[in-house]
Enzyme design. Structure first.
Site, short mmCIF file in Angstrom:
data_model
loop_
_atom_site.label_atom_id
_atom_site.label_comp_id
_atom_site.label_asym_id
_atom_site.label_seq_id
_atom_site.Cartn_x
_atom_site.Cartn_y
_atom_site.Cartn_z
N SER A 77 -9.25 2.38 2.46
CA SER A 77 -8.36 2.79 1.79
C SER A 77 -7.33 1.84 1.08
CB SER A 77 -7.66 3.87 2.62
OG SER A 77 -6.82 3.47 3.66
N LYS A 137 0.75 -1.17 0.12
CA LYS A 137 0.08 -0.10 -0.03
C LYS A 137 0.83 1.31 -0.14
CE LYS A 137 -3.90 2.13 2.49
NZ LYS A 137 -4.50 1.93 4.03
N SER A 184 -9.85 0.12 6.77
CA SER A 184 -9.15 0.50 5.45
C SER A 184 -8.77 -1.03 4.76
CB SER A 184 -8.40 1.33 5.66
OG SER A 184 -8.74 2.74 5.73
#
Length: 455
Positions: free
Chosen positions: A152, A78, A176
């Site tokens: 996210s 990420k 997330s």
């Protein structure tokens, strides 16, 4: 091993250790799949083609290859965690395009275990929203390209669901990991406080954010979590029946849960009952103030991360989010509301070992330029589809998203498992039992035209 793509991380690592395939062959095959598919999916912000191949060769030459738990396994990271030699943009035009000097400790642990970082995945700006889009790209759900992958950690979940990598690294500050995992039909676990080193942004969103794995099987999630935690403790659990509470209602007042998600939770409860667990309907005593507490912490975390950035380069929704959070930041820093929530919920988890809930309230919003839309519209979209996850960041307790069933569109559905501190091994074992009794399709059919969902 002729089919180098589509295997689990555990299978790939075993084949590499046994010299059935080289790390370069495995990484090259996954890079080719990324090149073929990611133009439609948008999982990656940056792909490390030459560096990944060179690092795969380094793994293949290691003298301890036979001992590496992730030998030659391609992994995506990420884009809010430093990767040596790569810039960290966090979904924003306001962040510096400067290569990181060293790996985040979680990335370093993956590399030490033999994994090869093939790319950095897309996130919403400052990882603040439950949809993934912005100046660096839009991450779509590989099962339904008309829908967002979630956020996210949307790019990481999409990359795993599309078979572009077998595992990916993400993190979870208000859901997330679990939100995009539930959307994209992959497994994840948000570990409890302190199990995995955090070091996310400027203060881990007041200690609420945790790094964790995204995978297609419970075995891979357990394997990756053990590497991230630096211990086999997460693999351990005490055998026997558990007391499981099943709650179908939203923790946030006024948000309803759609039938496919309540049906999934009911069916999962039935399977756990058949497996010998004591299962009862029971709702945690969520306070009415939970929505305000969640909003305060959610926005305050972004206000801290936005400090020092040029506000003119931030999108409108992020600027408003941070401005709202600045009003809450002082009160959030005391930790009082989080401690009150823990005290309120602890008696419930003294009675029940595990809480089973729907993972989401409804399917994810349509993919689109949410970063160009107003803050209130983003808040409504996020809250209405993903109210189930924030309480467990506020408490700091472990929680999982597990694929279970399908939506009318054919996209995956999912359930959430929550436990008391230190119960990661128990949650993973229950997830394994669900997987064995109700297996899911591991990879989205992205090699053929996507099926669009009804409006």
């Amino acid at each position: 091993m002729t089919d180098r793509v589509g295997r689990t991380a555990a299978e790939i690592a075993a084949a590499v250790r046994e010299k059935q395939v080289t790390p370069r062959e495995v990484v090259a095959a996954h890079l080719a799949r990324i090149e073929r598919l990611d133009g439609r999916i948008g999982a990656f912000r940056a792909v490390r083609v030459e560096r990944a191949l060179a690092e795969a060769d380094e793994v293949g030459a290691r003298t301890d290859l036979a001992e590496l738990p992730l030998a030659g396994v391609p992994v995506a990271v990420k884009d809010n965690l430093p990767v040596r030699g790569e810039s960290m943009r966090i979904g924003s035009a306001a962040t510096p395009d400067v290569p990181a000097g060293q790996d985040h400790v979680a990335v370093a642990r993956l590399r030490a275990a033999g994994a090869v970082v093939v790319g950095l995945t897309n996130v919403p700006e400052l990882c603040a929203f439950g949809t993934t889009e912005g100046v660096h790209g839009t991450a779509r759900n590989p099962w339904d390209l008309t829908r967002t992958a979630g956020g996210s950690s949307g790019g990481s979940a999409a990359a795993v669901a599309a078979g572009m990598v077998p595992i990916a690294l993400g993190n979870d500050g208000m859901g997330s990991l679990r939100i995009p995992a539930a959307n994209c039909g992959v497994v994840t676990i948000k570990p409890g406080l302190g199990v995995v080193p955090a070091g996310i942004g400027e203060g881990d969103w007041f200690g609420m954010s945790e790094n964790g794995p995204l995978a297609t099987t419970v075995e891979d999630a357990r394997l990756m979590l053990s590497v991230l935690a630096g211990t086999d403790a997460v693999r351990q659990h005490t055998p026997g029946a558990r007391t499981v509470a099943v709650s179908l209602r939203s923790p946030i007042v006024g948000v309803t849960v759609a039938k496919p998600y309540t049906d999934a939770a009911r069916e999962a409860a039935g399977l756990l009952m058949k497996a010998g667990h004591q299962v009862r309907r029971a709702d945690p005593p969520y306070p009415v103030s939970l929505s305000l507490t969640s909003l305060a912490h959610w926005t305050a975390g972004t206000s801290v991360d936005a400090q020092g950035l040029d506000a003119r380069l931030l999108t409108r929704r992020t600027r408003v989010h941070a401005a709202v959070g600045r009003r809450f930041a002082r009160g959030v820093r005391t930790g009082t509301s989080r401690e009150e929530l823990r005290r309120r919920l602890e008696p419930f988890f003294a009675e029940y070992d595990v809480l089973l809930t729907p993972a989401l309230a409804r399917r994810s919003p349509k993919a689109g330029p949410w970063h160009e839309r107003g803050w209130l519209r983003n808040m409504a979209a996020n809250t209405n589809y993903s109210p189930m996850t924030p309480p467990w960041n506020l408490t700091g307790w472990p929680a999982m998203a597990v694929p279970f069933g399908t939506l009318p569109s054919g996209a995956p559905c999912a359930v959430q498992l929550v436990g008391r501190p230190g119960s990661e091994g128990e949650l993973l074992e229950l997830a394994r039992q669900l997987e064995a009794a109700h297996p899911w399709r591991r990879t989205a059919p992205v090699d053929r035209p996507a099926r669009a969902s009804a409006a």
